[in-house]
Design a protein around this motif. Structure first.
Motif, PDB file in Angstrom:
ATOM      1  N   LYS A 214      48.619  29.051  48.137  1.00 15.26           N
ATOM      2  CA  LYS A 214      47.986  27.730  47.889  1.00 15.26           C
ATOM      3  C   LYS A 214      46.721  27.693  49.242  1.00 15.26           C
ATOM      4  O   LYS A 214      46.213  27.214  49.690  1.00 15.26           O
ATOM      5  CB  LYS A 214      48.159  26.698  47.984  1.00 15.26           C
ATOM      6  CG  LYS A 214      49.068  26.706  46.786  1.00 15.26           C
ATOM      7  CD  LYS A 214      48.300  25.660  45.923  1.00 15.26           C
ATOM      8  CE  LYS A 214      49.118  25.313  44.252  1.00 15.26           C
ATOM      9  NZ  LYS A 214      49.573  26.191  43.349  1.00 15.26           N
ATOM     10  N   SER A 236      48.185  39.077  47.168  1.00 17.76           N
ATOM     11  CA  SER A 236      47.164  39.639  46.387  1.00 17.76           C
ATOM     12  C   SER A 236      45.450  39.465  46.949  1.00 17.76           C
ATOM     13  O   SER A 236      45.449  38.554  47.600  1.00 17.76           O
ATOM     14  CB  SER A 236      47.524  39.366  45.206  1.00 17.76           C
ATOM     15  OG  SER A 236      46.848  38.257  45.195  1.00 17.76           O
ATOM     16  N   THR A 254      42.961  48.560  44.359  1.00 13.04           N
ATOM     17  CA  THR A 254      42.227  48.962  45.451  1.00 13.04           C
ATOM     18  C   THR A 254      42.169  48.057  46.433  1.00 13.04           C
ATOM     19  O   THR A 254      41.589  47.681  47.509  1.00 13.04           O
ATOM     20  CB  THR A 254      40.859  47.909  45.061  1.00 13.04           C
ATOM     21  OG1 THR A 254      40.536  46.880  44.795  1.00 13.04           O
ATOM     22  CG2 THR A 254      40.013  48.415  43.831  1.00 13.04           C
TER      23      THR A 254
END
Ligand code: FAD
Length: 323
Positions: A214, A236, A254
């Motif tokens: 958050k 992430s 990636t």
């Protein structure tokens, strides 16, 4: 079939990255009774050579030059190519690190050698070395053999176990002088984004946060949690895109590939692109408020709950348990 193997030591801030020792262990397998020579490239690095013997190198080749102080593709490829010409190895192995990923294809191209990158396992079968590497973002593994010329391989950190450190081991140190010229890149200064901290790609414990964390303040809690274990913090892409943390923390297709013993996924949905970078973790603990979150399908332990409630409880308990 005994082979002569060169292993490039990977140095950061004048100390070895663990993958250097893992590469020596891989080199021993490939050598199949032959010789493993560790190549130590840099400026004033010869003092580090004994550590390479402790982890199993039979010889150490030191290549010192002021142009090799920091990694540049031109200088390092010139140096390594000259060592290869002088030593005529059957195989060259290095870590699948920022340096290895950049350097190995250049060497392969110049020597017309077969390169197997991102190796997670290898075995010698008869006359051949069979390498295993992940494909399709870690969904499958392929086995590869280099059938002609020099065998070139980069190995993924944390997958091949280094030999036990043995201080009784020693060997011959040879100085190789190299001629470095026509450099297109000169490093004037290196400005680090962050100092200290645990190297994400080599960490034994990773604490990763997703969009569910958050906020940037939420990530500060993750750092607090990570400190308990001496862990590295990862993220992430969702969290990076939301600017809760820096992109250097991104794990996945990636981003960085991690293979820790323990991986905490806080507020991460488990998208395939994320999983590609962490599915080889030995134990995965996921905390997510959505019981249907995909991350639970690969987690060893799952906690369904709101991070705002679960994280403070975990912090409190682990602070008591882990000294
Ligand atoms: P979300 O998918 O938004 O998930 C957030 C999760 O947090 C949800 O599961 C939600 O239930 C949970 N949550 C929310 N609030 C709370 C709370 N209070 N308590 C507990 N749980 C909560 N992604 C990567 O990570 N790495 C990559 O390398 C990468 N490469 C990509 C490459 C390409 C070409 C593409 C197209 C995508 C790539 N992505 C990558 C993006 C990937 O598809 C996902 O969008 C991304 O991983 C989602 O991040 P996330 O799980 O944090 O966010």
């Amino acid at each position: 079939m005994a082979r002569k193997v060169l292993v490039l030591a990977d140095i950061r801030d004048n100390s070895f990255r663990n993958v250097s020792f893992e590469a020596i262990a891989a080199g021993k397998q490939v050598a199949d009774g032959g010789e493993v020579a560790a190549v130590l490239v840099g400026e004033n690095v010869s003092g580090l050579s004994s550590e390479l013997f402790y982890y199993g190198a039979d010889r150490v080749l030191t290549v010192e030059n002021s142009s090799l102080k920091d990694y540049t593709p031109d200088a390092y490829s010139q140096a390594l190519l000259q060592v290869i010409d002088e030593e005529s190895p059957d195989a060259v192995i290095m870590g699948h690190t920022a340096i290895g990923k950049d350097l190995a294809p250049r060497i392969a191209m110049k020597k017309q050698a077969g390169l197997v990158s991102d190796v997670t396992a290898l075995e010698v079968v008869g006359e051949e070395v069979v390498f295993t590497r992940p494909i399709y973002a870690g969904k499958a593994f392929e086995k590869k053999v280099v059938s002609d010329g020099i065998i070139l391989a980069t190995i993924r950190p944390n997958n091949i176990t280094a030999l036990d450190r043995d201080e009784s081991l020693s060997g011959e140190v040879k100085t190789v002088s190299v001629d470095i010229k026509d450099l297109r890149t000169i490093i004037k200064d290196i400005v680090r984004k962050s100092s200290g901290g645990v190297d994400l790609s080599e960490a034994k414990v990773v604490v990763a946060g997703g969009r569910g964390v958050k906020s940037e303040e939420g990530f500060n809690k993750l750092y607090e949690f990570a400190d308990i274990f001496g862990a590295a913090v990862g993220a992430s892409r969702g969290a990076c895109d939301a600017e809760y943390c820096d992109y250097s923390l991104q794990i996945g297709q990636t981003g960085k590939v991690v293979t820790p013993d323990l991986y905490f996924a806080f507020g991460i949905s488990g998208a395939i692109q994320h999983v590609a970078g962490m599915s080889n973790s030995k134990c995965i603990v996921a905390v997510n408020k959505d019981p249907e979150a995909t991350i639970f399908s690969i987690a060893d332990y799952g906690i369904v709950g709101d991070l705002a409630e679960v994280l403070p409880l975990l912090l409190e308990e682990f602070k008591k348990e882990v000294v």
